[in-house]
Design a protein around this motif. Structure first.
Motif, short mmCIF file in Angstrom:
data_model
loop_
_atom_site.label_atom_id
_atom_site.label_comp_id
_atom_site.label_asym_id
_atom_site.label_seq_id
_atom_site.Cartn_x
_atom_site.Cartn_y
_atom_site.Cartn_z
N ASP A 102 49.13 38.97 34.34
CA ASP A 102 48.19 40.09 34.41
C ASP A 102 46.84 39.70 33.82
N HIS A 103 46.85 38.96 32.72
CA HIS A 103 45.59 38.47 32.15
C HIS A 103 44.87 37.56 33.14
N ALA A 104 45.65 36.74 33.87
CA ALA A 104 45.05 35.84 34.86
C ALA A 104 44.34 36.62 35.96
N ARG A 105 44.98 37.66 36.45
CA ARG A 105 44.35 38.46 37.51
C ARG A 105 43.06 39.09 37.02
N ALA A 106 43.08 39.60 35.79
CA ALA A 106 41.88 40.21 35.23
C ALA A 106 40.78 39.17 35.04
N TYR A 107 41.15 37.98 34.57
CA TYR A 107 40.17 36.92 34.37
C TYR A 107 39.54 36.50 35.70
N LEU A 108 40.37 36.35 36.74
CA LEU A 108 39.85 35.95 38.05
C LEU A 108 38.92 36.99 38.63
#
Length: 249
Positions: A102-108
């Motif tokens: 989920d953090h990855a999606r937000a970062y992207l």
């Protein structure tokens, strides 16, 4: 105070806090940020880009499976770099920890412009059991700062699986176990405003990492017929491995 451990073998039985999936609070998000900053400061992305480039052909699209993506900073940098090179690259970022994914999606969403965002897809799954959707075919696999999390027996099984899923090649970007690397990251983690989690995990990552012979032995035992390894600043090994040939057909 810095203790001086032994470096004669990998410290695979000591656990990084990040490997504990029960850590889901701000410690995780902050540590992921610290990793991105360190990768940027120490030039961790460029060696992966250049190694992957050797497998690519300008006239065709490329589909890459990124292993243990964390906050997906490697895929984000890769698609930006590829776009600047005129290459059509799409990345599936595989991450087993659902909170990290989920953090990855937000970062992207923040890091990539709208036209490039669809080129990275985050998949929440375990690398040892992941089965691609029907019709999904990968050209290459990339493992950035991921392999040192596993003992050799699991690494061989993992790389054998990549041999099947990504038949044209594999790029590994991981740490060189060395006393200078250990002391440097210990000091850097305290000079920068990094989190206690990062201060614990970053030096331990070096102790869990590889010598040149150790890493190449694992790659060859996994069945890659040809592989070459290069050293990059700051204390990185980059391996380009392929089962039969160095380029895509």
């Amino acid at each position: 105070m810095l203790s001086w451990p032994a470096f004669d073998q990998r410290a695979v039985h000591e656990e990084e806090i990040m490997d504990d999936f029960s850590v889901v609070d701000d410690r995780l998000e902050t540590a992921l940020r610290d990793i991105r900053i360190t990768n940027w400061l120490l030039g961790g992305y460029g060696p992966s880009h250049r190694a992957l480039r050797r497998f690519m052909k300008p006239a065709r699209p490329h589909h890459i499976l990124d292993l243990g993506s964390g906050s997906a900073d490697y895929p984000a940098h890769l698609v930006r770099w590829a776009d600047a090179q005129g290459l059509d690259v799409r990345v599936d970022a595989l991450e087993a920890n659902p909170v990290t994914a989920d953090h990855a999606r937000a970062y992207l969403d923040q890091a990539l412009p709208g036209r490039l965002r669809p080129r990275v897809r985050v998949i929440t799954d375990d690398v040892f059991t992941y089965t691609p959707d029907q019709g999904t075919r990968y050209d290459l696999a990339h493992a950035g700062l991921f392999l040192h999390h596993f003992p050799d027996a699991e690494l061989i099984a993992l790389l054998k699986r990549m041999h099947t899923l990504c038949p044209h090649g594999l790029v590994i970007n991981d740490l060189h176990r060395h006393p200078v690397a250990y002391a440097s990251i210990w000091l850097l983690a305290r000079l920068l405003p990094t989190s206690p989690m990062y201060q614990h995990d970053a030096p331990l990552s070096v102790r869990r990492a590889f010598t040149q012979d150790e890493l190449m032995r694992v790659v060859h035992r996994a069945g890659y017929a040809s592989a070459e390894i290069t050293w990059h600043w700051a204390f990185r090994w980059v391996v380009q491995a392929h089962p039969t040939r160095p380029a895509l057909p």
